[in-house]
Scaffold this motif. Structure first.
Motif, PDB file in Angstrom:
ATOM      1  N   MET A 209      18.802 -19.085   6.283  1.00 32.72           N
ATOM      2  CA  MET A 209      19.510 -18.924   7.556  1.00 32.72           C
ATOM      3  C   MET A 209      19.406 -20.215   8.364  1.00 32.72           C
ATOM      4  SD  MET A 209      18.887 -16.150  10.623  1.00 32.72           S
ATOM      5  CE  MET A 209      19.260 -14.784   9.521  1.00 32.72           C
ATOM      6  N   ALA A 210      20.525 -20.652   8.918  1.00 31.42           N
ATOM      7  CA  ALA A 210      20.541 -21.885   9.702  1.00 31.42           C
ATOM      8  C   ALA A 210      19.717 -21.727  10.975  1.00 31.42           C
ATOM      9  CB  ALA A 210      21.982 -22.253  10.053  1.00 31.42           C
ATOM     10  N   GLU A 211      19.008 -22.796  11.318  1.00 33.81           N
ATOM     11  CA  GLU A 211      18.216 -22.766  12.542  1.00 33.81           C
ATOM     12  C   GLU A 211      19.129 -22.920  13.758  1.00 33.81           C
ATOM     13  OE1 GLU A 211      14.000 -24.701  11.308  1.00 33.81           O
ATOM     14  OE2 GLU A 211      15.832 -25.685  10.620  1.00 33.81           O
ATOM     15  N   ARG A 212      18.807 -22.146  14.789  1.00 30.28           N
ATOM     16  CA  ARG A 212      19.630 -22.128  15.998  1.00 30.28           C
ATOM     17  C   ARG A 212      19.138 -23.154  17.003  1.00 30.28           C
ATOM     18  NH1 ARG A 212      20.998 -15.931  17.789  1.00 30.28           N
ATOM     19  NH2 ARG A 212      22.297 -15.396  15.986  1.00 30.28           N
ATOM     20  N   ILE A 213      20.060 -23.968  17.493  1.00 32.24           N
ATOM     21  CA  ILE A 213      19.723 -24.974  18.500  1.00 32.24           C
ATOM     22  C   ILE A 213      20.554 -24.723  19.746  1.00 32.24           C
ATOM     23  CG2 ILE A 213      19.742 -27.421  19.078  1.00 32.24           C
ATOM     24  CD1 ILE A 213      19.233 -28.084  16.208  1.00 32.24           C
ATOM     25  N   LEU A 214      19.883 -24.642  20.880  1.00 34.92           N
ATOM     26  CA  LEU A 214      20.555 -24.504  22.169  1.00 34.92           C
ATOM     27  C   LEU A 214      20.529 -25.858  22.866  1.00 34.92           C
ATOM     28  CD1 LEU A 214      21.869 -22.865  24.437  1.00 34.92           C
ATOM     29  CD2 LEU A 214      19.581 -22.176  25.187  1.00 34.92           C
ATOM     30  N   VAL A 215      21.711 -26.399  23.146  1.00 40.97           N
ATOM     31  CA  VAL A 215      21.840 -27.700  23.809  1.00 40.97           C
ATOM     32  C   VAL A 215      22.259 -27.466  25.251  1.00 40.97           C
ATOM     33  CG1 VAL A 215      22.882 -29.990  23.727  1.00 40.97           C
ATOM     34  CG2 VAL A 215      22.584 -28.686  21.603  1.00 40.97           C
ATOM     35  N   ILE A 216      21.500 -28.025  26.197  1.00 41.93           N
ATOM     36  CA  ILE A 216      21.762 -27.814  27.622  1.00 41.93           C
ATOM     37  C   ILE A 216      22.041 -29.162  28.276  1.00 41.93           C
ATOM     38  CG2 ILE A 216      20.886 -26.798  29.749  1.00 41.93           C
ATOM     39  CD1 ILE A 216      18.802 -25.323  27.963  1.00 41.93           C
ATOM     40  N   ASP A 217      23.283 -29.358  28.720  1.00 44.13           N
ATOM     41  CA  ASP A 217      23.684 -30.609  29.371  1.00 44.13           C
ATOM     42  C   ASP A 217      24.982 -30.348  30.122  1.00 44.13           C
ATOM     43  OD1 ASP A 217      24.760 -33.423  29.737  1.00 44.13           O
ATOM     44  OD2 ASP A 217      22.907 -33.853  28.656  1.00 44.13           O
ATOM     45  N   ASP A 218      25.184 -31.013  31.259  1.00 45.73           N
ATOM     46  CA  ASP A 218      26.398 -30.776  32.035  1.00 45.73           C
ATOM     47  C   ASP A 218      27.524 -31.735  31.656  1.00 45.73           C
ATOM     48  OD1 ASP A 218      25.130 -32.976  33.121  1.00 45.73           O
ATOM     49  OD2 ASP A 218      25.826 -32.563  35.153  1.00 45.73           O
ATOM     50  N   GLU A 219      27.292 -32.627  30.690  1.00 49.89           N
ATOM     51  CA  GLU A 219      28.330 -33.537  30.223  1.00 49.89           C
ATOM     52  C   GLU A 219      29.045 -32.901  29.037  1.00 49.89           C
ATOM     53  OE1 GLU A 219      27.103 -37.628  29.654  1.00 49.89           O
ATOM     54  OE2 GLU A 219      25.362 -37.296  30.942  1.00 49.89           O
ATOM     55  N   GLN A 220      30.290 -32.489  29.253  1.00 54.17           N
ATOM     56  CA  GLN A 220      31.028 -31.782  28.218  1.00 54.17           C
ATOM     57  C   GLN A 220      31.241 -32.643  26.973  1.00 54.17           C
ATOM     58  OE1 GLN A 220      31.787 -28.585  28.169  1.00 54.17           O
ATOM     59  NE2 GLN A 220      30.842 -28.308  30.176  1.00 54.17           N
ATOM     60  N   ASN A 221      31.499 -33.923  27.168  1.00 57.52           N
ATOM     61  CA  ASN A 221      31.703 -34.800  26.020  1.00 57.52           C
ATOM     62  C   ASN A 221      30.440 -34.896  25.171  1.00 57.52           C
ATOM     63  OD1 ASN A 221      33.294 -36.829  24.492  1.00 57.52           O
ATOM     64  ND2 ASN A 221      31.710 -38.233  25.251  1.00 57.52           N
ATOM     65  N   LEU A 222      29.308 -34.998  25.840  1.00 62.95           N
ATOM     66  CA  LEU A 222      28.037 -35.066  25.118  1.00 62.95           C
ATOM     67  C   LEU A 222      27.788 -33.778  24.344  1.00 62.95           C
ATOM     68  CD1 LEU A 222      24.693 -36.547  26.253  1.00 62.95           C
ATOM     69  CD2 LEU A 222      24.732 -34.197  25.408  1.00 62.95           C
ATOM     70  N   LEU A 223      28.055 -32.633  24.966  1.00 61.56           N
ATOM     71  CA  LEU A 223      27.878 -31.354  24.277  1.00 61.56           C
ATOM     72  C   LEU A 223      28.720 -31.292  23.020  1.00 61.56           C
ATOM     73  CD1 LEU A 223      27.844 -28.750  27.218  1.00 61.56           C
ATOM     74  CD2 LEU A 223      25.897 -29.532  25.858  1.00 61.56           C
ATOM     75  N   GLN A 224      29.949 -31.793  23.122  1.00 56.59           N
ATOM     76  CA  GLN A 224      30.858 -31.761  21.977  1.00 56.59           C
ATOM     77  C   GLN A 224      30.357 -32.652  20.844  1.00 56.59           C
ATOM     78  OE1 GLN A 224      33.846 -29.870  21.647  1.00 56.59           O
ATOM     79  NE2 GLN A 224      33.547 -30.526  19.514  1.00 56.59           N
ATOM     80  N   VAL A 225      29.998 -33.890  21.183  1.00 63.19           N
ATOM     81  CA  VAL A 225      29.572 -34.845  20.156  1.00 63.19           C
ATOM     82  C   VAL A 225      28.259 -34.412  19.511  1.00 63.19           C
ATOM     83  CG1 VAL A 225      28.822 -37.213  19.746  1.00 63.19           C
ATOM     84  CG2 VAL A 225      30.780 -36.767  21.229  1.00 63.19           C
ATOM     85  N   VAL A 226      27.284 -34.055  20.344  1.00 65.29           N
ATOM     86  CA  VAL A 226      25.989 -33.622  19.810  1.00 65.29           C
ATOM     87  C   VAL A 226      26.145 -32.362  18.967  1.00 65.29           C
ATOM     88  CG1 VAL A 226      23.749 -32.666  20.465  1.00 65.29           C
ATOM     89  CG2 VAL A 226      24.594 -34.729  21.580  1.00 65.29           C
ATOM     90  N   GLY A 227      26.946 -31.429  19.475  1.00 69.00           N
ATOM     91  CA  GLY A 227      27.175 -30.192  18.729  1.00 69.00           C
ATOM     92  C   GLY A 227      27.781 -30.447  17.357  1.00 69.00           C
ATOM     93  N   ASP A 228      28.761 -31.360  17.297  1.00 71.44           N
ATOM     94  CA  ASP A 228      29.411 -31.674  16.019  1.00 71.44           C
ATOM     95  C   ASP A 228      28.417 -32.280  15.027  1.00 71.44           C
ATOM     96  OD1 ASP A 228      31.809 -30.740  16.954  1.00 71.44           O
ATOM     97  OD2 ASP A 228      32.641 -32.713  17.433  1.00 71.44           O
ATOM     98  N   TYR A 229      27.599 -33.210  15.496  1.00 70.36           N
ATOM     99  CA  TYR A 229      26.626 -33.848  14.603  1.00 70.36           C
ATOM    100  C   TYR A 229      25.598 -32.832  14.088  1.00 70.36           C
ATOM    101  CZ  TYR A 229      27.808 -38.812  14.765  1.00 70.36           C
ATOM    102  OH  TYR A 229      28.419 -40.022  14.586  1.00 70.36           O
ATOM    103  N   LEU A 230      25.136 -31.955  14.964  1.00 72.28           N
ATOM    104  CA  LEU A 230      24.151 -30.955  14.550  1.00 72.28           C
ATOM    105  C   LEU A 230      24.753 -29.964  13.548  1.00 72.28           C
ATOM    106  CD1 LEU A 230      22.457 -30.262  18.004  1.00 72.28           C
ATOM    107  CD2 LEU A 230      21.379 -31.370  16.035  1.00 72.28           C
ATOM    108  N   LYS A 231      25.990 -29.574  13.785  1.00 72.63           N
ATOM    109  CA  LYS A 231      26.655 -28.655  12.858  1.00 72.63           C
ATOM    110  C   LYS A 231      26.829 -29.286  11.487  1.00 72.63           C
ATOM    111  CE  LYS A 231      29.151 -26.179  16.505  1.00 72.63           C
ATOM    112  NZ  LYS A 231      30.472 -25.996  17.178  1.00 72.63           N
ATOM    113  N   LYS A 232      27.138 -30.591  11.467  1.00 69.13           N
ATOM    114  CA  LYS A 232      27.273 -31.295  10.191  1.00 69.13           C
ATOM    115  C   LYS A 232      25.952 -31.322   9.431  1.00 69.13           C
ATOM    116  CE  LYS A 232      31.050 -34.359  11.601  1.00 69.13           C
ATOM    117  NZ  LYS A 232      31.430 -35.770  11.913  1.00 69.13           N
ATOM    118  N   ASN A 233      24.859 -31.158  10.151  1.00 70.10           N
ATOM    119  CA  ASN A 233      23.537 -31.135   9.523  1.00 70.10           C
ATOM    120  C   ASN A 233      23.016 -29.707   9.348  1.00 70.10           C
ATOM    121  OD1 ASN A 233      22.050 -34.061   9.319  1.00 70.10           O
ATOM    122  ND2 ASN A 233      23.664 -34.045  10.878  1.00 70.10           N
ATOM    123  N   SER A 234      23.969 -28.758   9.308  1.00 68.28           N
ATOM    124  CA  SER A 234      23.681 -27.362   8.938  1.00 68.28           C
ATOM    125  C   SER A 234      22.902 -26.573   9.985  1.00 68.28           C
ATOM    126  CB  SER A 234      22.932 -27.305   7.590  1.00 68.28           C
ATOM    127  OG  SER A 234      23.688 -27.931   6.573  1.00 68.28           O
TER     128      SER A 234
END
Length: 231
Positions: free
Chosen positions: A1-26
């Protein structure tokens, strides 16, 4: 089962980029741009890892970290635009496992996440129980619990690893560098003075008087040793 990561930041662009990279790493990724929303999501999702920006519009990252640490030892990576050592140490003092200064490379962030998870995944299987001063302080390595006067103490993963490393060798002096390698691993990307912050936190949690410790003693110019409650 993939580990769940909660990212908390008010910069929408950062959330998008960080989220994409983390998803690519399963990883399974969830995001929040407000502190109150993040606290609600934390209770609902029970994530395995938290990436937390210090500067949020409604609740500070420091306050969120304090609230999380009251109920969980989840690994926390803090994001900060502040560059002073004092600000970084403050985050570690509150219970964060590591920090990353903005701007940063998403690849570095993923590397930090993986490094922290490597240190926390191995929860140990040895049924060790260390008891000091007739049960005043007890470390149960099978359950990964620490109790002080019969009351369970909440430690961060790094605090637990440091204490476990020390209690195995009462009276033995550890340099900061040795504690880093023994407890946090060679892939630890902080600096050895981070140990001082973790030791200060531990003393506040396990000592009768953290200003006059009897368990974890400072050996000036060298490092620390665990004295077992007796000076």
């Amino acid at each position: 089962m993939a580990e769940r990561i909660l990212v908390i930041d008010d910069e929408q662009n950062l959330l998008q980029v960080v989220g994409d990279y983390l998803k690519k790493n399963s990883f399974e990724v969830f995001t929040a741009d407000r502190g109150r929303k993040a606290l609600e999501m934390f209770d609902e999702l029970e994530p395995d890892f938290l990436i937390l920006d210090l500067n949020l519009p409604d609740i500070s990252g420091e306050d969120i970290c304090r609230e999380i640490r009251k109920k969980s030892d989840i690994p926390i990576l803090m994001l900060t635009a502040k560059t002073s050592e004092e600000d970084k140490v403050k985050g570690l003092y509150l219970g964060a496992d590591d920090y990353l200064t903005k701007p940063f490379s998403p690849r570095e962030l993923v590397g930090r996440v993986n490094a922290i998870l490597r240190r926390t995944r191995n929860k140990g299987s040895m049924s060790e129980i260390f008891s000091f001063r007739a049960g005043d302080l007890v470390l149960d390595n099978m359950r990964r619990t620490v109790t002080k006067k019969g009351i369970e103490v909440s430690l961060t993963p790094n605090e637990y690893k440091l204490l476990h490393a020390l209690v195995q060798y009462p009276g033995q002096v550890f340099s900061r560098a040795r504690l880093v390698s023994a407890a946090l691993g060679f892939d630890f990307e902080g600096y050895d003075r981070t140990i001082d912050t973790h030791i200060k936190n531990l003393r506040q949690k396990i000592e009768d008087d953290f200003r006059d410790p009897t368990y974890i003693l400072t050996i000036y110019g060298v490092g620390y040793k665990f004295q077992g409650g007796e000076k």
